[in-house]
Design an enzyme around this catalytic site. Structure first.
Site, mmCIF file in Angstrom:
data_model
loop_
_atom_site.group_PDB
_atom_site.id
_atom_site.type_symbol
_atom_site.label_atom_id
_atom_site.label_comp_id
_atom_site.label_asym_id
_atom_site.label_seq_id
_atom_site.Cartn_x
_atom_site.Cartn_y
_atom_site.Cartn_z
ATOM 1 N N ASP A 382 -54.632 -1.197 73.520
ATOM 2 C CA ASP A 382 -55.438 -0.069 73.473
ATOM 3 C C ASP A 382 -54.914 0.970 74.586
ATOM 4 O O ASP A 382 -55.009 0.575 75.880
ATOM 5 C CB ASP A 382 -56.848 -0.497 73.945
ATOM 6 N N GLY A 441 -54.558 7.063 66.706
ATOM 7 C CA GLY A 441 -53.771 7.950 65.673
ATOM 8 C C GLY A 441 -52.813 9.079 66.284
ATOM 9 O O GLY A 441 -52.435 9.918 65.550
ATOM 10 N N ASP A 462 -63.013 6.240 67.778
ATOM 11 C CA ASP A 462 -63.989 4.856 67.807
ATOM 12 C C ASP A 462 -65.026 5.520 66.681
ATOM 13 O O ASP A 462 -65.426 6.317 66.739
ATOM 14 C CB ASP A 462 -64.761 4.554 68.820
HETATM 15 C C1 GAL Z 1 -61.659 2.008 72.831
HETATM 16 C C2 GAL Z 1 -61.319 1.416 71.558
HETATM 17 C C3 GAL Z 1 -62.444 0.600 71.079
HETATM 18 C C4 GAL Z 1 -62.809 -0.553 72.100
HETATM 19 C C5 GAL Z 1 -62.873 0.135 73.689
HETATM 20 C C6 GAL Z 1 -62.859 -0.939 74.663
HETATM 21 O O1 GAL Z 1 -60.542 2.874 73.090
HETATM 22 O O2 GAL Z 1 -61.124 2.303 70.583
HETATM 23 O O3 GAL Z 1 -62.174 -0.172 69.954
HETATM 24 O O4 GAL Z 1 -61.682 -1.611 72.104
HETATM 25 O O5 GAL Z 1 -61.683 1.043 73.899
HETATM 26 O O6 GAL Z 1 -62.935 -0.349 76.080
#
Ligand code: GAL
Length: 645
Positions: A382, A441, A462
């Site tokens: 991420d 994306g 999200d």
């Molecule tokens: C976001 C991600 C989520 C989750 C979160 C955790 O950036 O899109 O799905 O993983 O971080 O902190």
């Protein structure tokens, strides 16, 4: 009766808004309605995504308004205003941005029975979309317009209970890299005990007759057509399974669970064990669900006040350490694997994750090795704190994929480097690890996710459990179908059915039953990874029904690996279709509007001439053959998911 009815005089509790609630005579934040600096004395303040449905008697004359983004957000926000009459579009504002002057709406309503006022987020999420219907009024001649309340829906389980005889489920193709531990479970529904067998397995693999687990190691690349069988006291059944030894894994989208949409930053080892236990002991496992994935917050969080997150981030050699909530990762994955399931983990290419825990920057090789040693089968990587500029700060340059040498577009390269770096590290591990890119994306990741070896890539920000979020994301996937193929999947984010909540306090999903059918149908058509986001210890019959329909899951898991595209759109009605390996089509007829709508699929768009067989997949029932077109009345925000041949 006749007169002018200001929108602000209606019961606005039935106006849906993506954030807060609609206000009469005021903006969504409660300020004077102001568009492009001009103040309006009357109107309604709303927020994308919004819809409001009014019943008319066919005699109303005109709807007028001035629409735009309220000045309270400055030049932020963008939204589109749409006026629909009986499912047809009467007015579309185009994208309106913060700061712009209002656009005048003036549409005739003669003959109209259903008026819908809609605000969409215009493709960039709902942030700051403070949408004003200023001076909005209906000029009516017969009876006064009536607000259509948001209907209460009963949660009807459509999925039939599986029969007692054995029926094989799950994917019909499985890919593994030769030399790495192989794990694939053959699954079936039916009365237990069940015995499994397989004929034609390649050398090095064996099947456990009790669990259906195929394990071992493939010695070489190649393709094998295996026949798998399940047998119980009532009979036996066989089915082909194609095993592909090669470089690509995840030849069908992963089916599993992830901790984020329920526990988020509160997750513990206990939550993960519970999820694994329920997946194995409930019926879920019999339908092919197998990944149990830890999202953020298994690592230490530097500077945290929470004692369970404190501690050294890495050992003296630089190996990543877990926080106190995860005392023993190897023991945890042993537990998960012992149940016949697979385990997943989460990190960031930056120094910190999105939750502020330790990320992998500068430690990619070591981290990939730790994940493999611990026994993980899935990594979500991420972006979050990653900064392209920091590449120059590395102590030594990270090994990365040579494919980057051919990229000349600098911006794209910057986005690709961190993912190619971890890919190279994963490639050196003696373990098959599904590689899930998460960067929302950016830079049209679908165009290059394949090149950096992603098995899936998030295409959006999200998700949350609202119609505007789920539908906004799901229907925006149109056009991305050309990038999906076996081992390479677009990922519109995880499922929001069941009890969700992003923290210790959970609540039942805010999606209505029909919206949940839309969610699972659309994600199945999209060949998306399906990661259940709810607390599995709180599963109810409705949610189990949503997640255990083998004919629906078969759409997601189809061997051809096609992603559905939108084949037609008429007002709120949309038809999405996905080609299946047997030559049939999986077809979703969707209604994005608030009133029931007739939605038609023109069969010539699927190259079907003559009579077509039609099967309702949720009910698992054949319907009358169709020719020319298939038409169904679809409820508010609902779907009919069909297989057509
Ligand atoms: C976001 C991600 C989520 C989750 C979160 C955790 O950036 O899109 O799905 O993983 O971080 O902190």
């Amino acid at each position: 009766m006749a007169g002018e009815l200001p929108l602000s005089k209606l019961d606005l509790r039935s106006m849906e808004t993506g954030w807060s609630h609609a206000k009469a005579g005021k903006s969504i934040d409660g300020n004077a309605l102001t568009i492009g600096g001009k103040v309006y004395a009357d109107g309604v303040g709303s927020h994308a995504e919004s819809s409001f449905a009014l019943q008319l008697d066919g005699k109303a004359r005109e709807f007028t308004a001035a629409v735009g983004i309220d000045s309270e957000v400055g030049n932020k926000g963008s939204a589109e205003f749409v006026v629909m009459a009986d499912g047809r579009e009467l007015f579309r504002s185009g994208v309106m941005k913060g700061g712009q002057a209002a656009k005048e709406v003036k549409v005739p309503l003669g003959g109209v029975k259903l008026l819908e006022l809609v605000v969409t987020e215009a493709g960039d999420g709902i942030d700051f979309d403070h949408a004003d219907w200023a001076d909005a009024r209906i000029d009516f001649a017969g009876s006064a317009p009536v607000v259509m309340p948001i209907p209460k829906e009963e949660a009807v389980v459509l999925t039939p209970k599986p029969g007692p005889k054995p029926r094989l489920t799950g994917p019909r193709v499985f890919g593994a890299r030769p030399g790495n531990p192989f794990q694939h479970r053959v699954t079936a529904t039916g009365t237990k005990p069940m015995t499994f067998s397989a004929s034609g397995l390649p050398a090095g693999l064996k099947i456990d007759p009790k669990t259906g687990l195929i394990t071992g190691k493939l010695a070489d690349k190649g393709e094998w057509r295996v026949e798998v069988a399940a047998k119980n006291s009532l009979g036996s059944v066989t089915r082909p399974l194609r095993i592909v030894g090669g470089d690509t894994i995840s030849l069908t989208p992963p089916l599993g669970w992830n901790s984020w949409n329920c526990f988020a930053g509160a997750v513990t080892d206990g939550n993960i064990r519970d999820a694994a236990r329920v997946m194995a002991e409930s019926s879920l496992v019999d339908h092919g669900w197998c990944y149990v994935n830890i999202d953020d917050f298994w690592q230490v969080k530097p500077g945290s006040n929470d004692p369970t997150l404190q501690g050294p981030e890495r050992d003296a050699e630089g190996n990543i350490l877990t926080n106190k909530r995860f005392p023993d990762m190897k023991a945890l994955t042993d537990y998960i694997h012992g149940l016949g399931l697979k385990a997943g983990l989460y990190s960031s290419p930056g120094p910190l994750t999105c939750g502020g825990c330790s990320g992998s920057f500068g430690h990619e090789e070591q981290d990939a090795a730790s994940y493999a040693k611990w026994g993980f089968d899935y990594l979500k990587h991420d972006w979050c704190s990653y900064r392209p500029e920091s590449e120059k700060d590395r102590a030594k340059p990270a090994p990365r994929l040579s494919v980057l040498d051919s990229i000349t577009n600098d911006e794209k390269l910057k986005l690709m480097i961190p993912y190619a770096t971890m890919r190279a590290a994963l490639d050196r591990q003696p373990r098959d690890i599904h590689y899930s890119l998460c960067q929302y994306g950016m830079g049209n990741v679908s165009e290059w996710g394949d090149m950096v070896g992603g098995n899936s890539w998030r295409t959006t920000g999200d998700i949350n459990d609202s119609w505007s979020s789920m539908a906004g994301i799901g229907f925006k996937q149109a056009g991305l179908e050309k990038y999906a193929k076996p081992g390479r999947w677009n990922d519109p984010d995880m499922l929001v059915v069941g009890h969700v909540g992003w923290g210790p306090a959970l609540h039942p999903t805010k999606l209505t039953p029909n919206e949940q059918y839309t969610h699972i149908s659309l994600w199945s058509l999209l060949a998306s990874p399906l990661l259940i986001g709810c607390d599995l210890t709180k599963l109810d019959d409705f949610t189990v029904g949503l997640l255990t329909n083998d004919e629906v899951l078969e759409v997601n898991q189809d061997e051809l690996g096609k992603q559905a595209g939108r084949i037609s759109k008429d007002g709120n009605g949309e038809v999405w279709a996905k080609q299946m390996v047997d030559g049939s089509w999986a077809v979703g007829l969707f209604n994005r509007g608030t009133a029931p709508l007739q939605v038609s699929c023109d069969l010539s768009l699927l190259n079907i001439r003559g009579a077509a067989q039609v099967r309702d997949l949720w009910r698992q029932k054949n319907e009358a053959p169709a020719s020319g077109k298939i038409t169904r009345t679809i409820p508010r925000h609902g779907v009919a998911l069909l297989r057509v041949k």
